[in-house]
Write an enzyme that holds these catalytic residues in place. Structure first.
Site, mmCIF file in Angstrom:
data_model
loop_
_atom_site.group_PDB
_atom_site.id
_atom_site.type_symbol
_atom_site.label_atom_id
_atom_site.label_comp_id
_atom_site.label_asym_id
_atom_site.label_seq_id
_atom_site.Cartn_x
_atom_site.Cartn_y
_atom_site.Cartn_z
ATOM 1 N N MET A 157 1.052 -4.995 -3.314
ATOM 2 C CA MET A 157 -0.052 -4.870 -4.284
ATOM 3 C C MET A 157 0.138 -3.594 -5.088
ATOM 4 O O MET A 157 0.078 -2.486 -4.526
ATOM 5 C CB MET A 157 -1.401 -4.851 -3.565
ATOM 6 C CG MET A 157 -1.800 -6.225 -3.036
ATOM 7 S SD MET A 157 -3.507 -6.274 -2.518
ATOM 8 C CE MET A 157 -3.395 -5.401 -1.025
ATOM 9 N N SER A 158 0.342 -3.754 -6.390
ATOM 10 C CA SER A 158 0.615 -2.557 -7.184
ATOM 11 C C SER A 158 -0.619 -1.667 -7.211
ATOM 12 O O SER A 158 -1.759 -2.152 -7.251
ATOM 13 C CB SER A 158 1.090 -2.915 -8.593
ATOM 14 O OG SER A 158 0.077 -3.553 -9.270
ATOM 15 N N GLN A 203 10.187 -4.288 -3.719
ATOM 16 C CA GLN A 203 9.958 -5.391 -4.660
ATOM 17 C C GLN A 203 10.316 -4.947 -6.075
ATOM 18 O O GLN A 203 9.781 -3.962 -6.583
ATOM 19 C CB GLN A 203 8.511 -5.887 -4.648
ATOM 20 C CG GLN A 203 8.436 -7.174 -5.468
ATOM 21 C CD GLN A 203 7.043 -7.712 -5.701
ATOM 22 O OE1 GLN A 203 6.231 -7.085 -6.372
ATOM 23 N NE2 GLN A 203 6.762 -8.882 -5.161
ATOM 24 N N CYS A 247 4.100 -12.221 -10.792
ATOM 25 C CA CYS A 247 3.044 -11.388 -11.393
ATOM 26 C C CYS A 247 2.579 -11.986 -12.725
ATOM 27 O O CYS A 247 3.387 -12.230 -13.623
ATOM 28 C CB CYS A 247 3.571 -9.961 -11.608
ATOM 29 S SG CYS A 247 2.319 -8.912 -12.371
ATOM 30 N N GLY A 263 -2.386 -15.825 0.242
ATOM 31 C CA GLY A 263 -3.554 -16.236 -0.522
ATOM 32 C C GLY A 263 -4.760 -16.583 0.307
ATOM 33 O O GLY A 263 -4.732 -17.501 1.116
ATOM 34 N N ASP A 264 -5.799 -15.752 0.148
ATOM 35 C CA ASP A 264 -7.128 -16.043 0.693
ATOM 36 C C ASP A 264 -7.237 -15.906 2.207
ATOM 37 O O ASP A 264 -8.080 -16.561 2.827
ATOM 38 C CB ASP A 264 -7.607 -17.438 0.250
ATOM 39 C CG ASP A 264 -7.675 -17.557 -1.271
ATOM 40 O OD1 ASP A 264 -7.560 -16.516 -1.953
ATOM 41 O OD2 ASP A 264 -7.836 -18.672 -1.774
ATOM 42 N N GLY A 319 -3.216 -9.697 1.873
ATOM 43 C CA GLY A 319 -3.326 -8.792 0.738
ATOM 44 C C GLY A 319 -4.655 -8.077 0.706
ATOM 45 O O GLY A 319 -4.890 -7.119 1.457
HETATM 46 C C1 LIG Z 1 -4.517 -5.315 -6.923
HETATM 47 C C2 LIG Z 1 -3.429 -6.308 -6.664
HETATM 48 C C3 LIG Z 1 -2.114 -5.970 -6.957
HETATM 49 C C4 LIG Z 1 -1.081 -6.895 -6.713
HETATM 50 N N1 LIG Z 1 0.200 -6.524 -6.979
HETATM 51 C C5 LIG Z 1 1.221 -7.364 -6.669
HETATM 52 C C6 LIG Z 1 2.577 -6.950 -6.822
HETATM 53 O O1 LIG Z 1 2.877 -5.813 -7.249
HETATM 54 N N2 LIG Z 1 3.538 -7.847 -6.509
HETATM 55 C C7 LIG Z 1 3.254 -9.102 -6.041
HETATM 56 O O2 LIG Z 1 4.171 -9.885 -5.760
HETATM 57 N N3 LIG Z 1 1.984 -9.507 -5.861
HETATM 58 C C8 LIG Z 1 0.970 -8.671 -6.150
HETATM 59 N N4 LIG Z 1 -0.315 -9.062 -5.908
HETATM 60 C C9 LIG Z 1 -0.579 -10.368 -5.275
HETATM 61 C C10 LIG Z 1 -0.662 -10.232 -3.740
HETATM 62 O O3 LIG Z 1 0.574 -9.884 -3.192
HETATM 63 C C11 LIG Z 1 -1.151 -11.550 -3.087
HETATM 64 O O4 LIG Z 1 -0.184 -12.563 -3.294
HETATM 65 C C12 LIG Z 1 -2.489 -12.025 -3.621
HETATM 66 O O5 LIG Z 1 -3.412 -10.943 -3.682
HETATM 67 C C13 LIG Z 1 -3.091 -13.139 -2.774
HETATM 68 O O6 LIG Z 1 -3.273 -12.727 -1.453
HETATM 69 P P1 LIG Z 1 -4.706 -12.234 -0.850
HETATM 70 O O7 LIG Z 1 -5.700 -13.318 -1.126
HETATM 71 O O8 LIG Z 1 -4.396 -12.033 0.608
HETATM 72 O O9 LIG Z 1 -5.052 -10.981 -1.573
HETATM 73 C C14 LIG Z 1 -1.361 -8.182 -6.171
HETATM 74 C C15 LIG Z 1 -2.693 -8.493 -5.885
HETATM 75 C C16 LIG Z 1 -3.722 -7.581 -6.117
HETATM 76 C C17 LIG Z 1 -5.136 -7.971 -5.781
#
Ligand SMILES: Cc1cc2nc3c(=O)[nH]c(=O)nc-3n(C[C@H](O)[C@H](O)[C@H](O)COP(=O)(O)O)c2cc1C
Length: 328
Positions: free
Chosen positions: A18-19, A71, A101, A202-203, A225
């Site tokens: 997560m960036s 990454q 992304c 996801g989720d 995430g």
């Molecule tokens: C603030 C934020 C930054 C993210 N940055 C990246 C990233 O740099 N690279 C990436 O592959 N996914 C990124 N994602 C996506 C997450 O890796 C993940 O796939 C997505 O949030 C869904 O998972 P979750 O529901 O568990 O959050 C980002 C998501 C969020 C919310």
């Protein structure tokens, strides 16, 4: 246990990249909480190949967080391959390529999810990267660009045929951003069609959902995430749930110590000013399920340095400890 290429992981739980969030201090924290693999924030291949020092700093690592994946994002095969070589020299454990992304700034350069619209380029990128690193190679994708271009399975096959060692899939379309629900059935379809390990993302908002995703989709690993931002304990909770069917909620002392540990790691790695600003936001997340956050919300904007932040944290925890004791 999960194996990616030649790398054996201690379990099947991965901290999603997560960036702006998965910086070194946070990665050290979640590793302690049980995550088997952490991934850097996405790093610009152009920045690395031009030798930009700020971009290089995203590859800073610490033994406590290993194994760690770097990454990379970019749009040109040669540039991404060069940056993969740099990440390999910097002792990363896995190279991960971002093809998911959806952020405008990224896709307008042809990087991130925009690559899913150019299957031939996906193959060229991965072949070029494969030649430049012997590390395990993974790719993170979405369901496709939009419902009209739902080509995740086609892209996944190209990724496997190009010699990659694993695929993470966040099954929403780029056009969806984070709206709607992640379509876990796509994770199942990709897992059934491919041989390499598949990681679902996801989720996962609660520990039981990680077990549910794995059993419903048969995926090899699960990524967590957003839920880990407020609850880094989630990795341990999932592992406990798997082992004994239940898990503990961290008590006040554990929360207090984690907040302090995270704050001091931030100070060490990003300096006091940035650490204090970051921790002001994190504090509201880490105390999400605790009483009397009104006090914190009211005072947070007045915090201007380390002394003040620590005194607010102490005061808040002292106050709710007393409240809980007197209620109990
Ligand atoms: C603030 C934020 C930054 C993210 N940055 C990246 C990233 O740099 N690279 C990436 O592959 N996914 C990124 N994602 C996506 C997450 O890796 C993940 O796939 C997505 O949030 C869904 O998972 P979750 O529901 O568990 O959050 C980002 C998501 C969020 C919310």
């Amino acid at each position: 246990m999960l194996t990616i290429g030649k790398l054996h992981l201690k379990n099947w739980l991965i901290m999603a990249p997560m960036s702006g969030k998965t910086n070194l201090p946070f990665r050290i924290i979640v590793k302690k909480m049980g995550a088997a693999l952490v991934i850097t924030e996405m790093i610009s291949a152009v920045g690395l190949s031009r030798g930009q020092s700020k971009t290089y700093s995203y590859l800073d690592s610490h033994p406590d967080e290993r194994p760690v994946a770097a990454q990379l994002f970019g749009s040109e095969p040669d540039t991404i391959a060069t940056s993969a070589g740099i990440a390999t020299e910097k002792a990363m454990d896995i190279i991960d390529i971002n093809m998911g992304c959806p952020v405008k700034k990224v896709v307008k350069t042809g990087s991130g999810a925009a690559l899913m619209r150019d299957p031939k380029k996906v193959g060229r990128i991965l072949s070029a990267v494969r030649k430049n690193t012997s590390l395990p190679l993974t790719v993170k994708i979405r369901a496709g660009w939009s419902p009209e271009e739902a080509n995740a399975l086609e892209i996944a096959r190209i990724i496997e045929d190009s010699g990659a060692d694993g695929i993470s899939i966040h099954p929403r379309f780029a056009s969806q951003g984070f709206s709607g629900k992640a379509d876990w059935s796509l994770i199942s379809r990709i897992k059934a069609a491919l041989k390499i390990p598949i990681f679902g993302s996801g989720d996962i908002t609660e520990p039981y959902l990680a077990l549910k995703m794995r059993s419903e989709t048969n995926c090899d690993g699960v990524m967590i995430g957003r839920a880990a931002l407020a609850n880094p304990w989630i990795f341990k909770q999932i592992l406990d749930m798997e082992k004994k069917g239940s898990f503990d909620i961290p008590d006040l002392n554990e929360r207090y110590h984690l907040i302090m540990e995270h704050y001091f790691l931030l100070i060490k790695y990003v300096g006091e000013n940035r650490a204090t600003n970051t921790m002001k936001g994190l504090l509201l997340l880490y105390t999400k399920r605790l009483p009397n956050r009104k006090f914190l919300k009211g005072i947070i904007s007045e915090i201007d340095g380390r002394e003040k932040l620590i005194s607010v944290i102490n005061k808040y925890f002292g106050y709710i400890r007393e409240e809980i004791v007197s209620e109990g």
